[in-house]
Design a protein around this motif. Structure first.
Motif, PDB file in Angstrom:
ATOM      1  N   GLU A  96       0.828  -1.211   0.000  1.00 53.29           N
ATOM      2  CA  GLU A  96       0.000   0.000   0.000  1.00 53.29           C
ATOM      3  C   GLU A  96       0.864   1.263   0.000  1.00 53.29           C
ATOM      4  N   VAL A  97       1.931   1.272   0.786  1.00 53.69           N
ATOM      5  CA  VAL A  97       2.829   2.430   0.829  1.00 53.69           C
ATOM      6  C   VAL A  97       3.466   2.657  -0.535  1.00 53.69           C
ATOM      7  N   GLY A  98       3.890   1.588  -1.191  1.00 52.62           N
ATOM      8  CA  GLY A  98       4.479   1.714  -2.522  1.00 52.62           C
ATOM      9  C   GLY A  98       3.499   2.306  -3.526  1.00 52.62           C
ATOM     10  N   LEU A  99       2.257   1.835  -3.479  1.00 52.84           N
ATOM     11  CA  LEU A  99       1.234   2.369  -4.385  1.00 52.84           C
ATOM     12  C   LEU A  99       0.958   3.844  -4.091  1.00 52.84           C
ATOM     13  N   LEU A 100       0.910   4.198  -2.815  1.00 49.68           N
ATOM     14  CA  LEU A 100       0.654   5.593  -2.451  1.00 49.68           C
ATOM     15  C   LEU A 100       1.816   6.502  -2.835  1.00 49.68           C
ATOM     16  N   GLU A 101       3.047   6.006  -2.715  1.00 56.67           N
ATOM     17  CA  GLU A 101       4.209   6.799  -3.138  1.00 56.67           C
ATOM     18  C   GLU A 101       4.160   7.061  -4.643  1.00 56.67           C
ATOM     19  N   GLU A 102       3.816   6.045  -5.408  1.00 54.19           N
ATOM     20  CA  GLU A 102       3.706   6.199  -6.860  1.00 54.19           C
ATOM     21  C   GLU A 102       2.598   7.186  -7.215  1.00 54.19           C
ATOM     22  N   GLN A 103       1.469   7.074  -6.553  1.00 53.81           N
ATOM     23  CA  GLN A 103       0.355   7.991  -6.808  1.00 53.81           C
ATOM     24  C   GLN A 103       0.724   9.417  -6.416  1.00 53.81           C
ATOM     25  N   SER A 104       1.411   9.565  -5.306  1.00 52.75           N
ATOM     26  CA  SER A 104       1.828  10.897  -4.850  1.00 52.75           C
ATOM     27  C   SER A 104       2.813  11.525  -5.842  1.00 52.75           C
ATOM     28  N   ARG A 105       3.753  10.737  -6.343  1.00 53.99           N
ATOM     29  CA  ARG A 105       4.710  11.246  -7.325  1.00 53.99           C
ATOM     30  C   ARG A 105       3.997  11.687  -8.600  1.00 53.99           C
ATOM     31  N   ARG A 106       3.073  10.857  -9.068  1.00 56.83           N
ATOM     32  CA  ARG A 106       2.331  11.185 -10.286  1.00 56.83           C
ATOM     33  C   ARG A 106       1.499  12.460 -10.099  1.00 56.83           C
TER      34      ARG A 106
END
Length: 139
Positions: free
Chosen positions: A89-99
């Motif tokens: 979940e943290v990895g997905l949120l980091e990717e979404q935040s970067r995008r």
């Protein structure tokens, strides 16, 4: 007698955990997808607290001599699974935040460009092509 006190304590703790999960879910402090695992763990803990012989039977069937070792091993597996899920979940949120940060940056550039264009257009409209002095000289 100590076995009865331990059973009562275990049941109280398991029920408290189940009530906590339901209350967090009711107040929308815990999402449904996480609540399922915690409800299952709470119910499993309640079942083992009420029927400790069940844990002894499972431990014996698997070949583990001490039921507490089975409990620790099961807890370790649950913690591993929860940690893995949260890491995902943290990895997905980091990717979404970067995008999202990239999109905000691109939009900010577009807004700045439009503001500059509007400012230059307004300046061109405010400054007449012919000044009043030039009109007087032509007349």
């Amino acid at each position: 007698m100590p076995d009865l006190r331990l059973t009562i304590f275990s049941v109280v703790v398991a029920v408290a955990a189940l009530v906590l999960v339901v209350e967090l879910l009711r107040r929308r402090r815990l999402r449904e997808k996480y609540a399922v695992i915690w409800v299952v763990i709470s119910i499993g803990t309640l079942v083992v607290a009420i029927f400790p012989s069940l844990l002894r039977g499972i431990a014996g069937a698997i070949g583990i001599q001490t039921p507490s070792n089975l409990l620790f091993f099961g807890s370790l597996l649950v913690l591993f699974a929860v940690s893995l899920q949260l890491s995902r979940e943290v990895g997905l949120l980091e990717e979404q935040s970067r995008r999202l940060a990239e999109e905000v940056g691109a939009l900010r550039l577009r807004v700045d460009a439009l503001e500059k264009k509007n400012a230059s257009d307004a300046k061109a409209v405010a400054e007449p092509a012919v000044t009043p002095a030039e009109v007087d000289q032509r007349s």
